[in-house]
Design a protein around this motif. Sequence first.
Motif, PDB file in Angstrom:
ATOM      1  N   LEU A 161       0.812  -1.211   0.000  1.00  0.00           N
ATOM      2  CA  LEU A 161       0.000   0.000   0.000  1.00  0.00           C
ATOM      3  C   LEU A 161       0.847   1.262   0.000  1.00  0.00           C
ATOM      4  N   GLN A 162       1.980   1.221   0.666  1.00  0.00           N
ATOM      5  CA  GLN A 162       2.816   2.419   0.738  1.00  0.00           C
ATOM      6  C   GLN A 162       3.506   2.691  -0.597  1.00  0.00           C
ATOM      7  N   GLU A 203      -7.554  -0.872  -5.865  1.00  0.00           N
ATOM      8  CA  GLU A 203      -7.592   0.443  -6.505  1.00  0.00           C
ATOM      9  C   GLU A 203      -8.925   1.145  -6.241  1.00  0.00           C
ATOM     10  N   SER A 204     -10.015   0.386  -6.221  1.00  0.00           N
ATOM     11  CA  SER A 204     -11.326   0.981  -5.986  1.00  0.00           C
ATOM     12  C   SER A 204     -11.451   1.507  -4.565  1.00  0.00           C
ATOM     13  N   VAL A 205     -11.040   0.694  -3.582  1.00  0.00           N
ATOM     14  CA  VAL A 205     -11.183   1.091  -2.177  1.00  0.00           C
ATOM     15  C   VAL A 205     -10.232   2.233  -1.819  1.00  0.00           C
ATOM     16  N   SER A 206      -9.007   2.173  -2.345  1.00  0.00           N
ATOM     17  CA  SER A 206      -8.015   3.210  -2.023  1.00  0.00           C
ATOM     18  C   SER A 206      -8.218   4.482  -2.838  1.00  0.00           C
ATOM     19  N   GLY A 207      -8.942   4.360  -3.943  1.00  0.00           N
ATOM     20  CA  GLY A 207      -9.204   5.536  -4.775  1.00  0.00           C
ATOM     21  C   GLY A 207      -7.994   6.031  -5.522  1.00  0.00           C
ATOM     22  N   THR A 208      -7.032   5.162  -5.763  1.00  0.00           N
ATOM     23  CA  THR A 208      -5.822   5.567  -6.472  1.00  0.00           C
ATOM     24  C   THR A 208      -5.294   4.424  -7.327  1.00  0.00           C
ATOM     25  N   GLY A 209      -4.487   4.762  -8.328  1.00  0.00           N
ATOM     26  CA  GLY A 209      -3.906   3.749  -9.194  1.00  0.00           C
ATOM     27  C   GLY A 209      -2.660   3.130  -8.582  1.00  0.00           C
ATOM     28  N   PHE A 210      -2.395   1.886  -8.957  1.00  0.00           N
ATOM     29  CA  PHE A 210      -1.222   1.161  -8.485  1.00  0.00           C
ATOM     30  C   PHE A 210      -0.416   0.670  -9.681  1.00  0.00           C
ATOM     31  N   LEU A 225      -8.935  -1.265   7.537  1.00  0.00           N
ATOM     32  CA  LEU A 225      -7.530  -0.885   7.711  1.00  0.00           C
ATOM     33  C   LEU A 225      -7.324   0.594   7.383  1.00  0.00           C
ATOM     34  N   LEU A 226      -7.864   1.042   6.267  1.00  0.00           N
ATOM     35  CA  LEU A 226      -7.649   2.424   5.831  1.00  0.00           C
ATOM     36  C   LEU A 226      -8.397   3.425   6.716  1.00  0.00           C
TER      37      LEU A 226
END
Length: 311
Positions: free
Chosen positions: A181-182, A240-247, A308-309
């Motif tokens: 995640l980091q 990606e959906s839950v974090s709202g960002t691309g990986f 977690l988030l």
Amino acid sequence: MTINAEKAGEKILVLGVGQLGAAVLDALLPAAASHGHIVTAGVSPGSLDENGQLLSQKYKKYAAAGADFVALDISASGIEPLASLFQQFDTVINCMGFVAGAGTQLKITTAVIQAGVKRYFPWQFGVDYDVVGKGSGQPVWDEQHDVRTLLRSQSSTEWVIVSTGMFTSFLFEPAFDVVNLQARTINALGSWQTQVTITSPEDIGRLTTAIYLEQPRIVNQVVFIAGETLSYGKLAEIVESVSGTGFSKAVLGLPDLRSELGRQPDEQMLRYRTAFARGEGVWWPMEKTYNFGKNIPTQKVEDWLRALLAE
């Protein structure tokens, strides 16, 4: 005259109070109390002070909830002393893992059988070692296969194996290198279509307790549970959906992992990545699980990640 164990109260030993052992105690202690069972937790000698008092606040919490404690050094103890301890209990639930090194699980299992323990839940809270077989690239998995062979070779001790798949948290362990995640990276093991079964420790604790209490009694069976079974492609979508960002995404293919393992045969996490990349015995359909059959809800990756988030 035979005494009914449900009326007399069974003596249960939970080996280890780490992540899994704590989850088992959280569910087992209140359930055991309602059935008149007595729960003892086996912890390392360093968990007690010179007066035999618990040092950890976590352990004190379980003591207040009714757990007894016994100190034991698995790595230093031989089979005979362990068997002498185990024979005081009706059921042993092994949450010890491999913290004491290779050979730990065979030693504990041998001692359990030698002690004549009525019922044993071995440390098999992982993949389907019958399907995985031996030679997966992960030596501790070979030992787990040997534990099953040993249990099936005898009839004095009943056994129940709870197959859980991967702990949900392990998917997000940076050293495992699947989801970081980091660093915002996601690596599929084998392919994006390769599947994996995951279960949270909390669900393992709840379901293991339910399986222990199940009537008619479950005897000499492998019981499958799961929070969710999904592909690495689906995992990437969820993260990606839950974090709202691309990986950044990549595939760690099995041939490349095997070549790397040949160069670094003692790299523990690399062994795990290679074993899971094979995709054999590391997943099963939800319809096959105890929790599906009992209509017991479990935590999915999305639920776990949102919690977690939110911390």
